[in-house]
Design an enzyme around this catalytic site. Structure first.
Site: not given
Length: 347
Positions: A34, A36, A169, A285, A288, A324
Site C-alpha cells: 500500500g 504509504e 486512482r 510501488g 512510492d 510492493d
C-alpha cells in the site's frame, strides 16, 4: 534520529504467480503493500525512524500486516485496531503489450471507516521531522479524506514538513466527490509535491494545451520542455510548494520502460538520470520508492539534484524486486546513483 510519519492503508496483496492471468491457476501469492506503507518500509530500510499511521482490525490478518511492518523496521505503535476488515487488492502482472491489472476490494475497510478522532495527532507529531500522505487515502472515503486534512493541518501546526504524492486512482473515487475538489485543497497545505503527469491532470486538474495532454502517459517519447512547463504551472497554482517532482516513464511495453524524473525547487529545473529497464520484474510501488528516496535525501540535507538522483536510482531498483516493498539498502542505492550499473556479481 530523523523521524518520518506516513498515513495510509496497508492492504493484503493477492497476486497471480509470474505473468499468469488472475485465477488462471488456483494459486495466489499473498503479501502486503500500500502506498504509504511502502514509503515507510523504504525509509526504514534507509535507516530512518519511520512510522505508519493506519487502522487495522483485530484478528490474524491485521496481526500479520503489523508483523510484516515490524519485520522491516517500521514503527507500528500508532496503529489503531478498529474496523472489521483489511483492504485487499488483486494484481495480475502484465507482459509485453498486455498491461498489469489491479482489482480493488477495499470497501468498508478499517482505514476507510476510521473516524477523525481515532488518532491523537498532537502526540503522533512529537519529535517528527516529516509527514507523508498520498492521493490514495482521501480517495477511499469521506472519513479518510477528513483524516488526511486533520493530519496535514496538525503536521503544519507542529512545524513538520509535509509531502503528498498526488496518486490518482480512478477505481477508488466512488463516494461522490471528484479528485480535484479534494486534492487541490490538500495540496495547498503541503511543502513537497510528487506526481506523474497524469496525476497532475486528474488529481489537480492541471494540464498543458490539449495536444500535449497525457503526453508522458501514452507516448514513447519524452519532451523535457513539456515537463518544465508543467512543473512551473503547478508551482504557480500552489505557491506553498517548495518542490514539485514529476516522474518520467517511457513505456515501450509492460516489461520494458525507461525511467527518470525531474524536479523544480523554484530556483532551477532539475533532471534526474535515466535508466533503461528492459526486464521489469514488478513496477508496483515504483512511485512510492521514488517518494521515499526523495524524502530520505531531502530530510537528511541533500541538495535538490542529489535528492532527485537518489530517488530515481531507488525507484529504478524497485522495478527489479517482486512485491510492493523496495527491499534495497542505502548503500545499494548510493552505488547505483554513483554510476555503478551493469548488474555485476558482488563478491
Amino acid at each position: 534520529m530523523t523521524r518520518v510519519v506516513t498515513l495510509g492503508e496497508i492492504m493484503l496483496r493477492l497476486g497471480s504467480p509470474g505473468h499468469e492471468r488472475l485465477f488462471q491457476s488456483p494459486n495466489l501469492q499473498a503479501t502486503f503493500g500500500g502506498g504509504e506503507a511502502n514509503v515507510a518500509v523504504s525509509l526504514a530500510g534507509f535507516g530512518i525512524d519511520a512510522a505508519l499511521v493506519t487502522a487495522l482490525p483485530e484478528g490474524p490478518i491485521g496481526d500479520a500486516a503489523i508483523a510484516e511492518l515490524r519485520r522491516h523496521g517500521v514503527d507500528t505503535s500508532q496503529i489503531v485496531r478498529s474496523g472489521e476488515r483489511v483492504g485487499i487488492y488483486f494484481l495480475e502482472t502484465g507482459s509485453d503489450d498486455r498491461p498489469s491489472v489491479v482489482v480493488y476490494d477495499r470497501a468498508h475497510s478499517a482505514m476507510s471507516e476510521a473516524e477523525t478522532g481515532s488518532f491523537d495527532w498532537d502526540a503522533i507529531f512529537q519529535g517528527v521531522d516529516w509527514f507523508h500522505v498520498s492521493g490514495i487515502t482521501p480517495a477511499l472515503s469521506q472519513n479518510a479524506a477528513d483524516l488526511c486534512f486533520d493530519a496535514v493541518t496538525s503536521a503544519k501546526r507542529h512545524g513538520v514538513t509535509a509531502s503528498c504524492d498526488y496518486n490518482f486512482r480512478a477505481k477508488l473515487w466512488k463516494y461522490g466527490r471528484q479528485a480535484p475538489e479534494v486534492m487541490r485543497e490538500l495540496v495547498r497545505l503541503v511543502d513537497v509535491g510528487i506526481a506523474n503527469e497524469e496525476d497532475c491532470q486528474l488529481s489537480l486538474g492541471i494540464a498543458l494545451e490539449a495536444e500535449h495532454s497525457r503526453h508522458g502517459a501514452v507516448s514513447n517519447t519524452l519532451d523535457i520542455d513539456h515537463y518544465r512547463q508543467l512543473c512551473a504551472m503547478v508551482l504557480e497554482e500552489f505557491p506553498n510548494l517548495r518542490y514539485q517532482a514529476i516522474t518520467l516513464r517511457t513505456s515501450h511495453s509492460a516489461s520494458h520502460n525507461e525511467w527518470s524524473a525531474c524536479m523544480c525547487d523554484r530556483r532551477e529545473f532539475l533532471i534526474g538520470p535515466s535508466y533503461d529497464l528492459a526486464h521489469i520484474t514488478d513496477r508496483v510501488g515504483a512511485g512510492d520508492s521514488f517518494a521515499a528516496g526523495l524524502i530520505h535525501a531531502l530530510v537528511t540535507g541533500a541538495s535538490g539534484q542529489q535528492a532527485l538522483d537518489f530517488a530515481v536510482a531507488a525507484s529504478a531498483l524497485k522495478h527489479t524486486i517482486p512485491g510492493d516493498f523496495n527491499r534495497v539498502t542505502l548503500d545499494e542505492v548510493q552505488r547505483l546513483a554513483a554510476g555503478e550499473v551493469g548488474g555485476r556479481i558482488q563478491r
